[in-house]
Design an enzyme around this catalytic site. Structure first.
Site, short mmCIF file in Angstrom:
data_model
loop_
_atom_site.label_atom_id
_atom_site.label_comp_id
_atom_site.label_asym_id
_atom_site.label_seq_id
_atom_site.Cartn_x
_atom_site.Cartn_y
_atom_site.Cartn_z
N LYS A 86 32.66 36.29 39.73
CA LYS A 86 33.63 35.18 39.78
C LYS A 86 32.99 33.86 40.21
CE LYS A 86 38.10 37.32 39.98
NZ LYS A 86 37.94 38.79 40.15
N GLU A 108 44.43 29.66 41.74
CA GLU A 108 45.35 30.75 42.00
C GLU A 108 44.53 31.95 42.41
OE1 GLU A 108 44.03 30.14 39.12
OE2 GLU A 108 43.23 32.14 38.64
N SER A 375 30.58 44.35 37.57
CA SER A 375 31.12 43.01 37.87
C SER A 375 31.18 42.68 39.35
CB SER A 375 32.51 42.86 37.24
OG SER A 375 33.37 43.91 37.66
#
Ligand SMILES: *Cc1c(COP(=O)(O)O)cnc(C)c1O
Length: 392
Positions: A86, A108, A375
């Protein structure tokens, strides 16, 4: 609004007119600043020195041996700063915003992972950071809220609707509509209206570009299969995109099958959803007969979203990538298997990709190879699993 930002029939910018100017400005800035030498140089330096890129491409020999069949490689996004992919997108968007002259960032978050990545990027780049978060999620993710505050961000509770991720996105879009002069909306996945799905894909494509190079230097060829979990779809599109011209490389997106493809029990938008419009894009959605968004579930909080990035809807429809789903139970099993065989505790999201790799590898030849996008790391999930297994 037909035109730019479409992937076949999917994508677009289904937004009210009051928002159009904000997205247009962002699109222009992304085209101009986002592709400039100054931006690319600063971003590359941040990715290398701060995020820790390039992340390793690791041959999981023990796992491969235990499974049999194809060799399994792991792309170690879990080793990136803050523990997942991310940060690639968060730091790139924050830098773009800064170079656009924005001083205020909104974002968000659902489980809090993107909130932490955005707060981190804002801390290092000196930007004012506000995170919209459903009040239900705030209760579930108290520690991540504190993390965001430690990093200097403000967490804004959202009580509308189901008070979870989709409602936080709606609030952030509203804020962006009225404050876009000084504010950038740092969206956390390859979702939302144009230009976000394209921009987030480009920022995450560093994953696939590195894999292409790394795999060639180790094996002297391209992998046979790429596997990534799909929530909004950013780690998967970042992995797949640089390989789209290589038709011989199979791309497999793994959705969250939860407790099975029954109402309110899964988050598999492509495998178990239908076409519709959510958060400004036409895509595949988990919705009822009236088009209302239905409840979703996944053991992995980061996959628990009722939509999917529109480019995945397109890749699925065109057959350029394949999509399947893995249940909570299979993902938890893979979480244990990877921990025990390789000493790597994966994020529950990534464990979905590992679970599918285990099945796929066993059905392939031993001269074939799979790359799994790992990930994120699983430290965040250890307490949840311990509780589920009655150990806490
Ligand atoms: C948020 C998250 C995901 C899901 O998001 P995508 O946009 O689908 O990549 C997957 N893995 C981890 C570790 C995450 O934190």
């Amino acid at each position: 609004m037909i035109g730019k930002g479409y992937f076949g029939r999917y994508g677009g910018a289904y937004i009210p007119e009051v928002l159009a100017h904000a997205f247009l400005e962002l699109e222009k800035a992304y085209d101009a600043i986002g592709h400039s030498a100054a931006f690319c140089e600063r971003l590359d330096a941040l990715l290398h020195n701060y995020v820790g890129r390039a992340t390793p491409l690791y041959f999981a020999e023990e796992l491969s041996e235990a499974v049999g069949g194809a060799r399994i490689y792991l792309k170690r996004e879990d080793l990136a700063h803050t523990g997942s992919h991310k940060i690639n997108n968060a730091i790139a968007q924050a830098l773009l915003a800064k170079m656009m002259g924005k001083t205020r960032i909104i974002a968000e978050t659902g489980a809090g992972q993107h909130g932490v990545a955005a707060a981190t990027a804002c801390a290092i780049l000196g930007l004012d950071c506000h995170i919209y978060m459903g009040s239900v999620d705030i209760k579930r993710q108290a520690l991540n809220c504190y993390r965001m505050e430690l990093l200097g961000a403000e967490v804004i509770p959202v009580d509308n609707g189901s008070a979870t991720l989709k409602d936080a996105i709606n609030e952030a879009l509203r804020d962006f509509a009225s404050n876009s002069e000084d504010t950038h909306y740092l969206i956390g996945s390859a979702i939302g209206p144009h230009p976000y799905p394209t921009m987030v894909r480009d920022f995450q494509s560093v994953i696939g570009r590195e894999i292409r190079e790394q795999f060639r230097s180790v094996e002297g060829r391209d992998p046979d299969m790429l596997i990534a979990c799909v929530g909004g779809g950013s780690n998967a599109i970042g992995m797949f995109y640089p390989f789209l011209d290589l038709l011989s490389v199979r791309k497999v997106g793994v959705e969250a099958g939860g407790r099975g493809l029954l109402p309110n029990q899964h988050s598999a938008s492509i495998c178990g959803g239908r076409e519709g419009v959510l958060h400004g894009a036409k895509t595949m959605l988990i919705q009822d007969e009236q088009g209302q968004i239905m409840g979703t579930h996944s053991v992995a909080a980061g996959l628990d979203y009722p939509g999917v990035g529109p480019e995945h809807a397109f890749l699925s429809r065109s057959g350029m990538a394949e999509y399947c789903y893995v249940s909570d139970e299979e993902a938890v099993k893979a979480f244990h298997i990877l921990s025990e065989t390789e000493g790597i505790i994966p994020a529950l999201e990534s464990a979905h990709a590992v679970a599918h790799a285990i099945v796929a590898a066993a059905a392939m030849r031993d001269d074939q190879a799979i790359v799994v996008n790992l990930s994120g790391r699983g430290d965040k999930d250890v307490e949840q699993i311990a509780r589920m297994e009655g150990r806490l």
